[in-house]
Design a protein around this motif. Structure first.
Motif, PDB file in Angstrom:
ATOM      1  N   THR A  50       0.824  -1.220   0.000  1.00 27.39           N
ATOM      2  CA  THR A  50       0.000   0.000   0.000  1.00 27.39           C
ATOM      3  C   THR A  50       0.855   1.265   0.000  1.00 27.39           C
ATOM      4  OG1 THR A  50      -0.238  -0.244   2.396  1.00 27.39           O
ATOM      5  CG2 THR A  50      -2.036  -1.053   1.053  1.00 27.39           C
ATOM      6  N   ASP A  51       1.974   1.262   0.746  1.00 27.74           N
ATOM      7  CA  ASP A  51       2.810   2.466   0.832  1.00 27.74           C
ATOM      8  C   ASP A  51       3.409   2.846  -0.514  1.00 27.74           C
ATOM      9  OD1 ASP A  51       2.245   2.494   3.477  1.00 27.74           O
ATOM     10  OD2 ASP A  51       4.269   2.002   4.193  1.00 27.74           O
ATOM     11  N   VAL A  52       3.909   1.859  -1.232  1.00 31.13           N
ATOM     12  CA  VAL A  52       4.551   2.153  -2.523  1.00 31.13           C
ATOM     13  C   VAL A  52       3.525   2.702  -3.513  1.00 31.13           C
ATOM     14  CG1 VAL A  52       5.756   1.159  -4.508  1.00 31.13           C
ATOM     15  CG2 VAL A  52       6.463   0.539  -2.189  1.00 31.13           C
ATOM     16  N   PHE A  53       2.361   2.085  -3.581  1.00 34.50           N
ATOM     17  CA  PHE A  53       1.321   2.589  -4.500  1.00 34.50           C
ATOM     18  C   PHE A  53       0.899   4.011  -4.115  1.00 34.50           C
ATOM     19  CE2 PHE A  53       0.807  -1.764  -6.017  1.00 34.50           C
ATOM     20  CZ  PHE A  53       0.577  -1.538  -7.369  1.00 34.50           C
ATOM     21  N   THR A  54       0.840   4.276  -2.808  1.00 33.96           N
ATOM     22  CA  THR A  54       0.500   5.625  -2.352  1.00 33.96           C
ATOM     23  C   THR A  54       1.520   6.636  -2.873  1.00 33.96           C
ATOM     24  OG1 THR A  54      -0.459   4.722  -0.325  1.00 33.96           O
ATOM     25  CG2 THR A  54       0.050   7.060  -0.311  1.00 33.96           C
ATOM     26  N   ARG A  55       2.804   6.267  -2.758  1.00 34.04           N
ATOM     27  CA  ARG A  55       3.864   7.169  -3.232  1.00 34.04           C
ATOM     28  C   ARG A  55       3.733   7.474  -4.724  1.00 34.04           C
ATOM     29  NH1 ARG A  55       7.731   4.243  -0.358  1.00 34.04           N
ATOM     30  NH2 ARG A  55       8.792   3.554  -2.244  1.00 34.04           N
ATOM     31  N   TYR A  56       3.281   6.478  -5.476  1.00 32.25           N
ATOM     32  CA  TYR A  56       3.137   6.675  -6.927  1.00 32.25           C
ATOM     33  C   TYR A  56       1.765   7.253  -7.296  1.00 32.25           C
ATOM     34  CZ  TYR A  56       7.499   4.266  -8.047  1.00 32.25           C
ATOM     35  OH  TYR A  56       8.832   3.923  -8.162  1.00 32.25           O
ATOM     36  N   GLY A  57       0.934   7.504  -6.284  1.00 26.29           N
ATOM     37  CA  GLY A  57      -0.376   8.099  -6.537  1.00 26.29           C
ATOM     38  C   GLY A  57      -1.339   7.176  -7.252  1.00 26.29           C
ATOM     39  N   VAL A  58      -1.227   5.879  -6.983  1.00 25.08           N
ATOM     40  CA  VAL A  58      -2.103   4.895  -7.635  1.00 25.08           C
ATOM     41  C   VAL A  58      -3.045   4.307  -6.583  1.00 25.08           C
ATOM     42  CG1 VAL A  58      -2.204   2.704  -8.912  1.00 25.08           C
ATOM     43  CG2 VAL A  58      -0.342   4.320  -9.363  1.00 25.08           C
ATOM     44  N   GLU A  59      -4.324   4.227  -6.919  1.00 28.54           N
ATOM     45  CA  GLU A  59      -5.319   3.699  -5.972  1.00 28.54           C
ATOM     46  C   GLU A  59      -5.443   2.187  -6.133  1.00 28.54           C
ATOM     47  OE1 GLU A  59     -10.098   3.926  -5.309  1.00 28.54           O
ATOM     48  OE2 GLU A  59      -9.127   5.717  -6.139  1.00 28.54           O
ATOM     49  N   ILE A  60      -5.371   1.465  -5.011  1.00 26.38           N
ATOM     50  CA  ILE A  60      -5.534   0.006  -5.052  1.00 26.38           C
ATOM     51  C   ILE A  60      -6.573  -0.429  -4.034  1.00 26.38           C
ATOM     52  CG2 ILE A  60      -3.194  -0.448  -5.871  1.00 26.38           C
ATOM     53  CD1 ILE A  60      -2.451  -1.273  -3.013  1.00 26.38           C
ATOM     54  N   GLU A  61      -7.077  -1.641  -4.220  1.00 33.99           N
ATOM     55  CA  GLU A  61      -8.106  -2.183  -3.328  1.00 33.99           C
ATOM     56  C   GLU A  61      -7.764  -3.630  -3.020  1.00 33.99           C
ATOM     57  OE1 GLU A  61     -12.849  -3.408  -3.595  1.00 33.99           O
ATOM     58  OE2 GLU A  61     -11.967  -2.092  -5.116  1.00 33.99           O
TER      59      GLU A  61
END
Length: 385
Positions: free
Chosen positions: A360-371
């Motif tokens: 979750t942290d890495v996707f947050t840094r790249y501004g990508v939403e995941i579920e």
């Protein structure tokens, strides 16, 4: 039908070996089915094998030998009835004892024309001494039970080391045949391996290899309707019964913490971005895992879908650099991230925390939403970024 069980510890190259064996058999005009077993409830290797055009059936959450006797049985029967393959390949999880699976298939009494190939165990030659140090009792048992021992990844080994490891392996199991292979290369060594594990009827592509309309004995109804091709089926669809004794014998004996997780990706991603995110997540997870298990052996596997191809990241030991490869999948309609981790001498709760946090942290840094996808429910837990 010929049944072939290909075992080996986590990261020993089972999936690659099975894909190449499947291609070899299909080229001979034979119909191949694969039962692939995963740790946790997220299928990963099954997806990859499917992408190579084979029909796979997947039993998740534990290993075939341990989780459910009825599971393996009903899966094999369903394959018989709906697909009738010439060759069935079974890939147990790396923390199973493969001889238990072979014995289970023998007990099924599948009828005239059914053969079982010698039990194959793959050994990652490049990690052999580390494996014996970290997982001595468990890996020794896998080696002792085998009928054919294939020392894999010889392309990654120093030539001087190969005969030394070959001799060590033969000492652990004097009755087994030992062969050197590099599963990713379909070369002379690979063909020698095929000659060793397959009967003449299969090697010659003889029509005798095809057992027509073989009706196995009724072994209890399965919930799956007969169909022309087999799709991925998870354990929860199959109404299976746990065998606690086998679980204790295999997964507990391994001392390996396992965790598998799947995320739906809400944003489209080009390939370069997917590669950067995959590298970032893998490097972070590996570094943190080593804080808890400095000399870990096992597997961290990750698949991240971009707009087109899938990025695969893979590491099997503390001293390795993660490997990145691309799997051509065409357009990914619902892009996902899947991570499967199985780490020696590690606390499961810590492993879960590490994998979830960095994903979750890495996707947050790249501004990508995941579920996050809950395997027990259709809806997931959304991480809004």
């Amino acid at each position: 039908m010929l049944t072939l069980v290909v075992g080996g510890f986590l990261g020993s190259g089972k999936t690659t070996t099975i894909i190449n064996t499947g291609k070899y058999l299909v080229d001979k005009g034979l119909k191949v089915a694969i039962i692939v077993n995963e740790i946790g409830e997220i299928g990963i290797d099954g997806d990859i094998i499917n992408k190579f055009g084979f029909d796979t059936k997947e039993i998740t959450n534990g290993c075939i030998c341990c989780s459910l006797k009825m599971g393996l049985r009903s899966t094999v029967i369903t394959l018989f009835n709906s697909y009738n393959p010439d060759v069935l390949i079974i890939e147990p999880t790396g923390i199973a004892f493969p001889n238990v699976i072979k014995r289970e298939v023998e007990l099924m009494d599948l009828g005239e024309g059914a053969e079982i190939a010698p039990l194959v165990t793959l050994i990652d030659g490049s990690r052999f001494k580390h494996l014996l140090k970290e997982m001595k009792h468990f890996s020794t048992r896998q080696i002792e039970d085998a009928e054919i021992l294939a020392i894999n990844k010889i392309d990654l080994m120093d030539n001087i080391q190969i005969p030394i490891i070959e001799e060590s392996v033969q000492q652990l199991n004097k009755k087994a045949k030992v062969i050197r292979i590099s599963a990713k290369n379909s070369d002379e060594k690979f063909y020698s391996f095929m000659d060793m594990i397959l009967p003449e009827s299969i090697l010659n592509g003889s029509p005798d290899a095809k057992v027509q309309e073989m009706k196995p004995k009724e072994m209890g109804r399965t919930s799956l309707p007969p169909e022309n091709s087999i799709s991925l089926v998870s354990k929860k669809d199959m109404g299976l019964i746990r065998d606690e004794q086998e679980i204790e014998n295999s997964i507990d004996a391994s001392g390996v913490a396992t965790y598998a997780v799947e995320y739906k990706i809400r944003d489209r991603m080009d390939l370069d971005r997917a590669k950067m995110i995959a590298r970032d997540i893998m490097a972070s997870i590996k570094a943190e895992v080593m804080e808890h298990s400095p000399e870990f052996i096992g597997h961290i596997k990750m698949f991240l879908d971009s707009d087109a191809d899938t990025v695969k990241m893979n590491v099997t030991a503390y001293f390795e650099d993660p490997q990145l490869e691309l799997i051509e999948t065409g357009k990914n309609e619902t892009p996902k991230l899947k991570i499967l981790s199985a780490i020696s001498n590690m606390d499961k709760e810590e492993l879960v925390k590490i994998v979830d946090n960095f994903a979750t942290d890495v996707f947050t840094r790249y501004g990508v939403e995941i579920e996050k996808i809950d395997p027990h429910h259709e809806h997931g837990h959304s991480h809004q970024h």
